[in-house]
Scaffold this active site. Structure first.
Site, PDB file in Angstrom:
ATOM      1  N   PHE A 103       0.860  -1.191   0.000  1.00 11.60           N
ATOM      2  CA  PHE A 103       0.000   0.000   0.000  1.00 11.60           C
ATOM      3  C   PHE A 103       0.887   1.228   0.000  1.00 11.60           C
ATOM      4  O   PHE A 103       1.755   1.376   0.864  1.00 11.60           O
ATOM      5  CB  PHE A 103      -0.939   0.030   1.215  1.00 11.60           C
ATOM      6  CG  PHE A 103      -1.862   1.220   1.161  1.00 11.60           C
ATOM      7  CD1 PHE A 103      -3.026   1.173   0.408  1.00 11.60           C
ATOM      8  CD2 PHE A 103      -1.539   2.402   1.817  1.00 11.60           C
ATOM      9  CE1 PHE A 103      -3.858   2.294   0.317  1.00 11.60           C
ATOM     10  CE2 PHE A 103      -2.376   3.520   1.730  1.00 11.60           C
ATOM     11  CZ  PHE A 103      -3.534   3.457   0.977  1.00 11.60           C
ATOM     12  N   ASP A 120       9.182   2.437   1.827  1.00  9.43           N
ATOM     13  CA  ASP A 120       8.023   3.207   2.279  1.00  9.43           C
ATOM     14  C   ASP A 120       7.831   2.873   3.754  1.00  9.43           C
ATOM     15  O   ASP A 120       7.332   1.812   4.108  1.00  9.43           O
ATOM     16  CB  ASP A 120       6.800   2.807   1.443  1.00  9.43           C
ATOM     17  CG  ASP A 120       5.512   3.468   1.937  1.00  9.43           C
ATOM     18  OD1 ASP A 120       5.520   4.058   3.042  1.00  9.43           O
ATOM     19  OD2 ASP A 120       4.493   3.373   1.216  1.00  9.43           O
ATOM     20  N   LYS A 129       2.648   9.445   8.483  1.00  5.80           N
ATOM     21  CA  LYS A 129       1.812   9.120   9.633  1.00  5.80           C
ATOM     22  C   LYS A 129       2.277   9.692  10.989  1.00  5.80           C
ATOM     23  O   LYS A 129       1.742  10.682  11.429  1.00  5.80           O
ATOM     24  CB  LYS A 129       1.605   7.617   9.704  1.00  5.80           C
ATOM     25  CG  LYS A 129       0.711   7.122   8.546  1.00  5.80           C
ATOM     26  CD  LYS A 129       0.156   5.752   8.766  1.00  5.80           C
ATOM     27  CE  LYS A 129      -1.016   5.450   7.847  1.00  5.80           C
ATOM     28  NZ  LYS A 129      -0.667   4.993   6.501  1.00  5.80           N
TER      29      LYS A 129
HETATM   30  C1  PLP Z   1      -0.951   5.225   5.108  1.00 10.05           C
HETATM   31  C2  PLP Z   1       0.093   4.825   4.145  1.00 10.05           C
HETATM   32  C3  PLP Z   1       0.370   5.581   2.989  1.00 10.05           C
HETATM   33  C4  PLP Z   1      -0.469   6.759   2.596  1.00 10.05           C
HETATM   34  O1  PLP Z   1      -0.372   7.810   3.489  1.00 10.05           O
HETATM   35  P1  PLP Z   1      -1.436   9.022   3.426  1.00 10.05           P
HETATM   36  O2  PLP Z   1      -0.916   9.989   4.434  1.00 10.05           O
HETATM   37  O3  PLP Z   1      -2.774   8.450   3.752  1.00 10.05           O
HETATM   38  O4  PLP Z   1      -1.404   9.552   2.042  1.00 10.05           O
HETATM   39  C5  PLP Z   1       1.423   5.187   2.207  1.00 10.05           C
HETATM   40  N1  PLP Z   1       2.170   4.112   2.503  1.00 10.05           N
HETATM   41  C6  PLP Z   1       1.938   3.370   3.591  1.00 10.05           C
HETATM   42  C7  PLP Z   1       2.820   2.201   3.892  1.00 10.05           C
HETATM   43  C8  PLP Z   1       0.881   3.684   4.442  1.00 10.05           C
HETATM   44  O5  PLP Z   1       0.628   2.909   5.501  1.00 10.05           O
END
Ligand code: PLP
Length: 395
Positions: free
Chosen positions: A138, A223, A252
């Site tokens: 994700f 990420d 986050k």
């Molecule tokens: C939540 C998340 C995102 C997206 O972040 P947003 O602030 O909602 O755009 C991207 N990568 C990972 C691994 C995430 O958990």
């Protein structure tokens, strides 16, 4: 307004993009939150791995209040002191040399994809642009990052998707090697997958990705939007694996609740961006970076990373005990305080039942319960949460 009134007006005026529980959270302190009817909950969601330092951490509250009285916003046409301070702390505690600030995880990943392409075109050739990402990953909801996300359900209805993405199964080095083609410029992955079901990368896989990237002159992007900032029991998840990626994204938990994202890179890679190549109006503004300095300082100075490792291990042990009692529990897995319980049945009713009983829990896909409490959670609070979960399983 009470829960019912907020829900009714919300349904009337707010776009229907979230499957929400019928409650509004109006107050938080540490690992506790209260809804609009005054009911208290133990919070094992933390705004989805955002409130790593707990709700309304005094250092973060104080930093935001002081900064709000001084300067909310100024443009990146000028140097911003708290932004510089936050960049310095991140660089001094990671393998990276330079930081770019933005507003969210998706925006950080969008920046990482752009940086990888810019670097590749400059240094590796005009035809290097393809990024390999993992299945069940994700990476966000913008067009490029939802395309990077290796799950069809996020793509549906948004075609045509941007070109230049390939997918490989996570934890499968042979498949990744096969996916590398003449246009590949980078591999992007979450060292511990979050949304896709809480799946830790295997050590041999993550090490192997680094070696493959070196051999094929590819950039390695991690990420860490969800798994970074102490969540997995190290400050950054890649540090579990003894490798150094070329690019890392954060968001986050970075602002202790304030909306901020960041893109970090090694010097040579970061230099592919020159003035005018990338920007963000709010990116790293004084208010959110002051919050970020306070949140990151709290994580580093208040033992939260070690607590995440220690209490995370205890949580996994307690959940393993439940696994021996309930045979629909298939697996307990995770690192630090990013923990998943895979069940043979749908977990949405369990989440709803826990909410009724005063525990906020999260799912990661239809069959996995996800536990992401604040990093300063105590053994006692874990005992309370697991006791509520056990009742929910029993009912
Ligand atoms: C939540 C998340 C995102 C997206 O972040 P947003 O602030 O909602 O755009 C991207 N990568 C990972 C691994 C995430 O958990």
């Amino acid at each position: 307004m009470n829960n019912e009134e907020i829900v009714a007006e919300g349904k009337k005026y707010v776009m229907n993009t979230y499957g929400r529980l019928p409650m509004a959270i109006v107050k938080g302190k540490g690992a506790s939150v209260w809804d609009a009817d005054g009911k208290e909950y133990l919070d094992f969601v933390s705004g989805i791995a955002v409130n790593n330092v707990g709700h309304c951490h005094p250092k973060v509250v104080q930093a935001i209040a002081a900064q709000a009285e001084t300067l909310f916003h100024c443009s990146n046409l000028y140097w911003i002191e708290p932004q510089v301070k936050l960049a310095k702390i991140l660089v001094e505690n990671s393998a990276f040399d330079k930081v770019f600030f933005c507003n969210s995880g998706a925006e950080a990943n969008e920046g990482a994809l752009k940086l990888a392409r810019k670097y590749a075109k400059k240094h590796l050739g005009e035809d290097k642009y393809e990024i390999i990402t993992m299945k069940k990953s994700f990476h966000g909801r913008t067009l490029a990052t939802l395309t990077a996300t290796g799950q069809d359900k996020f793509h549906k209805g948004y075609e045509p998707l941007p070109e230049g993405f390939q997918y490989a199964p996570f934890n499968d080095l042979d498949a990744l090697q096969e996916a590398i083609g003449p246009h590949t410029c980078a591999v992007m992955l979450e060292p511990v997958q979050g949304e896709g079901g809480v799946m830790p990368g295997e050590e041999s896989f993550i090490k192997g990705v680094r070696e493959l990237c070196d051999r094929h002159h590819l950039l390695f992007i991690v990420d860490e939007v969800q798994c970074g900032l102490g969540r997995t029991g190290k400050l950054f998840a890649y540090q579990h694996y003894g490798v150094e990626p070329d690019i890392m994204t954060l968001a986050k938990a970075l602002g202790g609740g304030a909306p901020i994202g960041a893109l970090l890179a090694k010097e040579e890679v970061a230099n592919a961006f020159q003035p005018g190549d990338h920007a963000s109006t709010f990116g790293g503004n004084p208010l959110v970076t002051a919050a970020g300095v306070a949140a990151l300082t709290a994580i580093l100075e208040e033992g939260m990373v070690d607590n995440s490792a220690m209490v995370g291990e205890y949580l996994i042990h307690k959940l393993e005990c439940l696994r021996h009692k309930f045979d629909f529990i298939k697996e307990v897995r995770g690192k630090g305080l990013l923990v998943g319980v895979e069940c043979a049945k749908e977990v949405a009713p369990v989440v709803a039942s826990c909410q009724e009983k005063g525990l906020l829990l999260l799912s990661a896909g239809p069959h996995v319960l996800r536990f992401v409490p604040p990093l300063n959670i105590t053994f006692t609070q874990v005992d309370q949460a697991v006791a509520i979960l056990e009742q929910a399983f029993d009912s």
